[in-house]
Design a protein around this motif. Structure first.
Motif, short mmCIF file in Angstrom:
data_model
loop_
_atom_site.label_atom_id
_atom_site.label_comp_id
_atom_site.label_asym_id
_atom_site.label_seq_id
_atom_site.Cartn_x
_atom_site.Cartn_y
_atom_site.Cartn_z
N PHE A 50 7.24 -4.37 0.16
CA PHE A 50 6.01 -5.32 0.75
C PHE A 50 5.18 -5.06 -0.69
CE2 PHE A 50 7.31 -6.26 5.17
CZ PHE A 50 7.77 -5.18 4.97
N LEU A 94 -4.61 4.17 1.69
CA LEU A 94 -4.28 3.87 3.47
C LEU A 94 -3.52 4.10 3.63
CD1 LEU A 94 -3.63 0.48 1.33
CD2 LEU A 94 -4.79 0.89 3.38
N LYS A 106 7.77 -9.78 0.17
CA LYS A 106 8.63 -8.55 0.79
C LYS A 106 9.90 -8.56 0.57
CE LYS A 106 9.42 -10.35 5.10
NZ LYS A 106 9.83 -10.42 7.10
N LEU A 150 -12.93 1.87 5.76
CA LEU A 150 -12.35 0.44 6.16
C LEU A 150 -11.68 1.29 6.87
CD1 LEU A 150 -12.61 -2.35 5.26
CD2 LEU A 150 -10.99 -2.65 3.98
N SER A 199 -0.86 -2.78 14.22
CA SER A 199 -0.61 -1.50 13.79
C SER A 199 -2.81 -1.19 14.04
CB SER A 199 -0.29 -1.09 12.79
OG SER A 199 0.73 -1.37 13.21
N THR A 248 6.98 -8.66 8.92
CA THR A 248 5.29 -9.27 8.56
C THR A 248 4.24 -8.59 9.03
OG1 THR A 248 6.09 -10.38 6.73
CG2 THR A 248 3.95 -10.00 6.21
N GLN A 249 3.68 -7.33 8.19
CA GLN A 249 2.51 -6.91 9.18
C GLN A 249 1.13 -7.92 8.26
OE1 GLN A 249 1.76 -2.71 9.09
NE2 GLN A 249 2.98 -2.98 10.76
N TYR A 250 0.33 -9.04 8.90
CA TYR A 250 -0.62 -9.21 8.85
C TYR A 250 -2.34 -8.79 8.84
CZ TYR A 250 2.44 -12.84 7.60
OH TYR A 250 4.01 -13.24 7.08
N PHE A 251 -3.09 -8.42 7.78
CA PHE A 251 -4.15 -7.92 8.72
C PHE A 251 -5.61 -8.54 8.49
CE2 PHE A 251 -3.20 -3.18 7.15
CZ PHE A 251 -1.45 -3.83 6.55
N GLY A 252 -6.11 -8.33 8.75
CA GLY A 252 -7.43 -8.10 9.15
C GLY A 252 -8.34 -7.74 8.24
N PRO A 253 -9.74 -8.47 8.06
CA PRO A 253 -10.68 -8.14 6.96
C PRO A 253 -11.33 -6.77 6.95
CG PRO A 253 -12.12 -9.57 8.51
CD PRO A 253 -10.53 -9.26 9.33
N ARG A 308 -12.71 -7.54 1.24
CA ARG A 308 -11.21 -7.97 2.07
C ARG A 308 -10.51 -7.25 2.54
NH1 ARG A 308 -11.42 -13.35 -0.15
NH2 ARG A 308 -10.41 -13.84 1.37
N GLY A 309 -9.89 -7.12 3.62
CA GLY A 309 -8.07 -6.70 4.18
C GLY A 309 -7.67 -7.23 2.94
N LEU A 310 -6.31 -7.00 3.12
CA LEU A 310 -4.98 -6.63 2.61
C LEU A 310 -4.11 -8.64 2.42
CD1 LEU A 310 -5.46 -3.86 2.60
CD2 LEU A 310 -3.34 -3.64 2.37
N TYR A 350 -4.61 0.82 10.43
CA TYR A 350 -4.87 2.01 8.86
C TYR A 350 -5.92 1.78 8.70
CZ TYR A 350 -0.82 -0.04 8.62
OH TYR A 350 1.11 0.10 8.92
N TYR A 365 0.97 -6.35 -1.37
CA TYR A 365 0.05 -7.00 -0.45
C TYR A 365 -1.50 -6.20 -2.27
CZ TYR A 365 1.61 -6.25 3.90
OH TYR A 365 2.51 -6.22 4.75
N GLN A 396 -8.83 2.97 5.46
CA GLN A 396 -8.43 3.48 4.14
C GLN A 396 -9.76 4.00 3.15
OE1 GLN A 396 -9.25 -0.58 2.56
NE2 GLN A 396 -7.27 -0.71 0.05
N LEU A 450 -8.81 -1.27 9.08
CA LEU A 450 -8.05 -2.19 8.71
C LEU A 450 -7.10 -2.47 10.04
CD1 LEU A 450 -7.03 -2.19 5.06
CD2 LEU A 450 -8.20 -4.06 6.27
#
Lengths: 114, 114
Positions: free
Chosen positions: A34, B43, A49, B88, B33, B102-107, A42-44, B35, A36, B37, B90
């Motif tokens: 992947f 990360l 991928k 941080l 999930s 795919t993992q989508y991240f928050g802010p 900000r987040g990722l 993480y 990012y 940082q 995440l």
């Protein structure tokens, strides 16, 4: 141990020139790879991928990446860089038997100058 | 569709206190999930939850814990805060814990420990 390496802390590119951000990995088993991008505070954001199939993967914002199994690499590329591409880029790998755990590289700071 | 949301966005705590961070996944996503940082360690994976069960855990001390609720929302808790916990945090969501997803991240939540 599984690992991801981004050998360049920083990449500098002139606007309009092609860019490459390098990533190599070391895993046992089939990797899922992947890319990012992270903008300040900000987040990722997911770019693209590789799971299987065609070694050239196209993603968001004109980015693409090429999976090379023999060189265990997954370099991120863009034919023509924009100033707005300036950000922190992360390569990540996931191994099939480890669920959702992503292993990240240390990140590469991309700076695109006008 | 709304993205991953994390609350609060910023937190300041003192050593010895505890903190709870919240994450709401993308609607329909069942896997969450977490993480951490930091500038020094990059990360790092904390844990992963699916259907209210912890499926995977990173290499963090027991002061770090989490849980997931029946609506897939997740919380993580850090007890007895240390200066080194400043980071941080995440949260990422995905449809299921399949490796290719795919993992989508928050802010993120920016935690500062004084």
């Amino acid at each position: 141990a599984q690992s991801v390496a981004q050998p360049e802390d920083q990449v500098n590119v002139a606007e309009g020139n092609p860019l490459t951000v390098k990533c190599t990995y070391s895993v046992s088993g089939n990797p899922y790879l992947f890319w990012y991008v992270q903008y300040p505070n900000r987040g990722l954001q997911f770019l693209l991928k590789y799971i299987t199939g065609d070694n050239l993967v196209k993603g968001s914002y004109g980015f693409e990446a090429e999976f090379n199994k023999s060189q265990t690499s997954f370099h991120l590329k863009k034919p023509s860089a924009l100033v707005s591409d300036s950000a922190l880029y992360f390569c990540a790998v996931r191994v099939g038997n480890q669920g959702g755990k992503l292993i990240f590289g240390q990140g590469t700071e991309l700076s695109v100058k006008p | 569709k709304a993205g991953v949301t994390q609350t609060p966005r910023y937190l300041i705590k003192t050593r010895g206190q505890q903190v709870t961070l919240s994450c709401s996944p993308i609607s329909g996503h069942r896997s969450v999930s977490w993480y951490q940082q930091t500038p020094g360690q990059g990360l790092q994976f904390l844990f992963e939850y699916f259907s209210e069960t912890q499926r995977n855990k990173g290499n963090f001390p027991g002061r770090f814990s989490g849980r997931q609720f029946s609506n897939s929302r997740s919380e993580m808790n850090v007890s007895t805060l240390e200066l080194g916990d400043s980071a941080l945090y995440l949260c990422a969501s995905s449809l299921d814990p399949g490796s290719a997803d795919t993992q989508y991240f928050g802010p993120g939540t920016r935690l500062t420990v004084l």
